[in-house]
Design an enzyme around this catalytic site. Structure first.
Site, short mmCIF file in Angstrom:
data_model
loop_
_atom_site.label_atom_id
_atom_site.label_comp_id
_atom_site.label_asym_id
_atom_site.label_seq_id
_atom_site.Cartn_x
_atom_site.Cartn_y
_atom_site.Cartn_z
N HIS A 96 0.83 -1.22 0.00
CA HIS A 96 0.00 0.00 0.00
C HIS A 96 0.87 1.27 0.00
O HIS A 96 0.70 2.15 -0.84
CB HIS A 96 -0.92 -0.03 1.22
CG HIS A 96 -1.83 1.15 1.33
ND1 HIS A 96 -3.12 1.13 0.87
CD2 HIS A 96 -1.64 2.39 1.85
CE1 HIS A 96 -3.69 2.30 1.08
NE2 HIS A 96 -2.81 3.09 1.68
N GLU A 97 1.78 1.35 0.94
CA GLU A 97 2.60 2.57 1.04
C GLU A 97 3.49 2.72 -0.18
O GLU A 97 3.66 3.82 -0.70
CB GLU A 97 3.43 2.58 2.33
CG GLU A 97 2.65 2.37 3.62
CD GLU A 97 1.41 3.24 3.75
OE1 GLU A 97 1.41 4.37 3.25
OE2 GLU A 97 0.42 2.76 4.37
N1 PHE Z 1 -1.82 7.90 4.38
C1 PHE Z 1 -1.64 6.77 5.26
C2 PHE Z 1 -2.03 5.55 4.44
O1 PHE Z 1 -3.15 5.29 4.20
C3 PHE Z 1 -2.49 6.76 6.46
C4 PHE Z 1 -2.20 7.81 7.45
C5 PHE Z 1 -3.01 8.90 7.56
C6 PHE Z 1 -1.12 7.69 8.30
C7 PHE Z 1 -2.79 9.88 8.49
C8 PHE Z 1 -0.89 8.64 9.24
C9 PHE Z 1 -1.72 9.74 9.34
O2 PHE Z 1 -1.23 4.88 3.94
ZN ZN Z 2 -3.00 5.05 2.08
#
Ligand code: PHE
Ligand code: ZN
Length: 891
Positions: free
Chosen positions: A300-301
């Protein structure tokens, strides 16, 4: 902390930021007590007008500021709780400012904070403003150069986004590192990490032949637990190259594990920061499910690097632009990994296991959200606190909306749409509409006369649509006419009088004959085992030909749309589908529905008829013996629907009755099929290859644990011995945890305590495993509020660590329905919301949400929950985060 009520922000009020900030230079003098931040940038007006420069800033102290090299005095700017406003005298000017923040006092874990001895940042959504004064919004994109200075002993590693330009030792003995990120990015993707770590490295070759360095950082001593993460990262890079044609655009990609982290992980450009729960894994300490979760989150990341970072969101109303799409991508990644090396029905069934798990999550988490006071479209119209909108709707329903586009276009055209999207928007901050425009441009080409115009309503409407099905068969003409009706009741704060026009629903279906053999469908010029109907009207009919006998419908195959289906049909048809449907998802669904009907009718006080019970038992009997089913699939289809999914279908909601009725059916199945569970258990206990988290082995372990659970819940006399042996002899956490949870949930007091004590002795030094120890007790049927309170006094418990708070408090409130649905349980919940709010409002707001659906419960629960919410609301100094939730719940 804010005490005033937050203003509501509306999607339609979007205004572009008046200034462009091309380059940012940041210098940090890092220390836990106090960190100094020097920021320099040049701002230039976008439209040639001189306007005030508004910078966000929160919980930080301004030390000095200059404009075009001239120091400003306090009367030259406005400084308040929200930030800083300058009044420049030209359209282009330089700003330099110095501020400081206090990582050690940062319990919210937003901005710069410490975890263990190390320093981390978390900026999404609005954490950057807790580091320095800046336009902290995703549509201001800049190139960052970052200078980090820190004590060489304490912070041997100094990391930030992009490429390392130089690393030196300063005269004062400190280390200095300079990083440059070649890509423009919004502030929410900024990151820095300073500390001491174990590092695992791997050099890979990208598809274009260039080398790239992959690194995984973790706490000292955990370095032997990052092999799996590294493997997942490499798989992610390969998968994105192969399936999406998207390459890693940096020379270096880093992942750092943090023990204290509010969420799962964060996609900062080139420097992902992870909750250590989604990095660390080894056979001894990690379950198969967690191995899978690590794979999914790493994917995902990583995938965010394109869907999120290269193309980002114009504003936070567009959050699902990156999250829905990226969840869809990680779901497909996991499914492809499961199906690797398989083809035909085997590949389909492997992928179906992932689909089943994803749909279960959607139903357990998102359907209730859509039926409660926080219901919102995947592109919300308004919010008070954006961190309250990192929801199952934005993520999971958002992924379903992308998946429907994938279904409508097909893989090849969907990929063409993705290419179009990057062609149009690479390097930009855009909207959900921009994404659909790209897909639509391809859709219009390949489906002349059609468009995604109506489909866009999925972005506007909240609520889970209902689809009612009816069927008419005419033997004379050998036709079957299917009629679908759709409706979507007002949800959450949606105005009751605003019409909700019909949605474009891709509705996949198949048919079986009365013996369970698949029928080929004929509809106009289409033909196939599965057809996807374009269901666009409020009511619509389709007539299928060449059907001599009344068919059995296999509906919403592979869960082709996030809707509820209502179709009245006898249990015998569901039983037939559960045995014979060729669509593995719909087949699982039929078995689940069969069990659901029985559980819900006994939960509502009706004693199920003997035939009803016999149908379920016979179906389970047939499935347990079916040699064609993979172990992983078998484990899913023989499991009963979760308590949460069941509860969602009661009206009013009757949690305790649901838990008891489910348990009752578990017992019946355990007893009626005892020899089969025993046989299955023995067979799956045979000598195994060395541990691997692969689908086959993991499937076997989950099926064996399922059999063990049925034996224990049914009180079969050999059960506890089998569980004790399994626990003692386990060589991996899945086996050990499976046995322990069976003992803790269904064993006697002595087995339970012995097991828990032993487990604690073995694992007290591993925080992630200790979280499991807390969770297991939090959710055990024998646990009452008093025990949870006692566990909170355990030396290993801390409210400040989100994983620990979740493992005990959230698990109890969410998943121990028997104990939490009591007056003491509700009081406990309210107290903990209030206590957590003082430390970490974001996490507290999530706990507050556990009972935001109070109004749907049975009357006694409703009154008590309402009082508990009012008590929270009356708390002085409540955060804006919790205030928003409680306010919406009580309106
Ligand atoms: N953007 C991150 C994700 O979905 C989630 C996230 C949001 C992490 C807010 C920390 C703070 O992969
Ligand atoms: Zn995300």
């Amino acid at each position: 902390m804010r005490t005033d009520t937050l203003p509501t922000i509306s999607r339609h009020d979007y205004q572009p930021y008046p200034y462009q900030i091309e380059k940012v230079r940041l210098e940090f003098d890092l220390a836990a007590e106090q960190t100094l931040v020097r920021l320099a940038f040049r701002a230039s007006s976008r439209d040639g007008q001189i306007r005030p420069l508004v910078l966000d800033g929160e919980d930080i102290e301004l030390i000095e500021i200059s404009l075009n090299g001239v120091a400003l005095n306090a009367q030259d700017y406005q400084l308040d709780e929200q930030g800083l406003t300058l009044s420049p005298a030209a359209t282009e000017f330089d700003v330099v400012l110095v501020s400081c923040c206090r990582p050690q006092e940062n319990t919210m874990l937003m901005g710069l904070y410490i975890s263990g001895q190390n320093l981390f940042t978390q900026c999404e959504a609005q954490g950057f403003r807790r580091i320095t004064f800046f336009p902290d919004r995703p549509d201001v994109m800049s190139r960052y150069e970052v200078v980090l200075r820190g004590d060489a002993k304490r912070y041997p590693y100094l990391l930030s986004n992009g490429n390392l330009l130089e690393s030196t030792t300063l005269d004062d003995g400190r280390t200095q590192a300079i990083w440059e990120d070649p890509f423009p990015k919004p502030s929410y993707l900024f990151a820095l990490v300073a500390g001491d770590f174990d590092v695992r490295e791997r050099e890979i070759k990208k598809a274009n032949g260039q080398p790239a360095l992959l690194q995984v950082y973790c706490d000292r001593g955990d370095g032997d637990k990052t092999e799996w993460a590294m493997q997942c990262l490499e798989h992610s890079v390969r998968w994105d190259e192969q399936r999406f044609g998207l390459e890693l655009d940096l020379d270096r990609f880093m992942i750092v594990a943090a023990r204290d982290f509010n969420m799962g992980a964060m996609e900062n450009k080139g420097l992902n920061i992870f909750n250590s729960a989604y990095v660390l894994a080894d056979a001894q300490s990690t379950t198969d499910a967690s191995f899978n979760a690590v794979e999914a989150v790493i994917g995902h990341e990583y995938f965010h690097n394109w869907t999120g970072n290269r193309v980002t969101c114009r504003d936070w109303f567009q959050l699902s632009l990156k999250e829905g799409l990226t969840v869809f991508r990680d779901q497909e990644f996991s499914a492809d990994m499961l199906a690797q090396g398989l083809d035909g029905p085997q590949a389909a069934s492997a992928r179906a296991v992932k689909r089943i798990d994803d749909v279960s999550v959607l139903r357990a988490a998102q359907f209730p959200e859509d039926a409660g006071p926080m219901a919102h479209p995947i592109r919300p119209e308004s919010y008070q606190e954006i961190s309250n909108f990192y929801t199952a709707t934005i993520y999971e329903k958002g992924a379903e909306v992308i998946r429907m586009q994938h279904t409508l276009l097909g893989e090849e055209n969907f990929q063409a749409g993705i290419r179009e999207y990057f062609k149009r928007h690479d390097g930009q901050a855009v909207t959900c509409d921009d994404f659909v425009d790209s897909m639509d441009s391809v859709y219009r080409q390949v489906k002349p006369g059609r468009s995604l115009e109506q489909f866009r309503r999925w972005y506007q409407q909240a609520g889970t649509p209902r689809v009612q099905v009816s069927l008419q068969h005419d033997p004379a003409t050998q036709t079957a006419t299917l009629t679908l009706r759709q409706s979507n009741a007002p949800a959450g704060i949606e105005n009751k009088s605003t019409p909700k026009p019909p949605l474009h629903i891709p509705f996949a279906l198949g048919m079986l004959d009365q013996q369970g053999a698949p029928l080929t469908l004929h509809l106009d010029d289409q033909q196939g085992d599965t057809l996807v109907l374009d269901f666009t009207e409020a009511e619509q009919s389709w007539t299928f030909t060449q059907i001599p006998d009344a068919p059995v419908l296999s509906l919403l195959r592979n869960f082709s749309a996030p809707v509820r289906v209502d179709y009245y049909r006898p249990d015998s048809e569901l039983a037939l589908l559960a045995r014979h449907d060729t669509d593995p998802f719909a087949r699982w669904e039929a078995a689940q529905l069969l069990a659901t009907r029985l559980i819900l009718s006994s939960a509502s006080g009706r004693t199920p008829s003997a035939t009803q019970l016999a149908t379920v038992v016979q179906t389970w009997h047939a499935l347990v013996q079916d040699p064609a089913l993979s172990p992983a699939y078998k484990a899913r289809i023989l499991s009963l629907p979760s308590e949460r999914e069941l509860l969602e279908q009661t009206q009013p909601m009757t949690p305790r009755a649901v838990v008891q009725a489910r348990r009752q059916l578990q017992r019946e199945l355990g007893l009626a099929l005892t020899p089969y569970w025993q046989e299955l258990y023995q067979y799956l206990s045979l000598e195994q290859a060395p541990y691997s988290p692969d689908a086959l082995q993991a499937g076997q372990r989950s099926l064996r644990n399922l059999a063990l659970n049925y034996l224990l819940v049914a009180g079969v006399s050999t059960g506890p011995r089998l569980a004790r042996n399994q626990y003692d002899q386990a060589t991996n956490m899945t086996d050990r945890m499976g046995a322990l949870s069976a003992l803790v949930n269904y064993g006697d007091q002595e087995d339970r305590q012995d097991g828990l004590d032993d487990f604690f002795q073995r694992w007290q030094d591993n925080p992630l495993v200790l979280d499991r120890w807390f969770s297991l007790q939090a959710t055990a049927p024998s646990t009452q509020v008093a025990q949870v309170r006692a566990l909170m006094l355990h030396p290993a418990f801390s409210m400040r660590n989100p994983n620990r708070a979740r493992s005990l408090i959230f698990q109890f409130c969410m998943n121990n329905m028997q104990a939490v649905h009591t007056p003491e349980g509700y009081t406990f919940w309210a107290e903990q919301v209030i206590a957590l709010d003082k430390l970490n409002p974001e996490i507290s707001a999530r706990l507050a949400r556990v009972f935001d659906n109070w109004a749907r419960f049975e009357p006694e629960a409703r009154d008590l929950l309402k009082a508990a919410l009012e008590r929270i609301q009356a708390e002085p100094g409540l955060s804006g985060n919790v205030a928003e939730i409680v306010h919406k719940a009580l309106t």
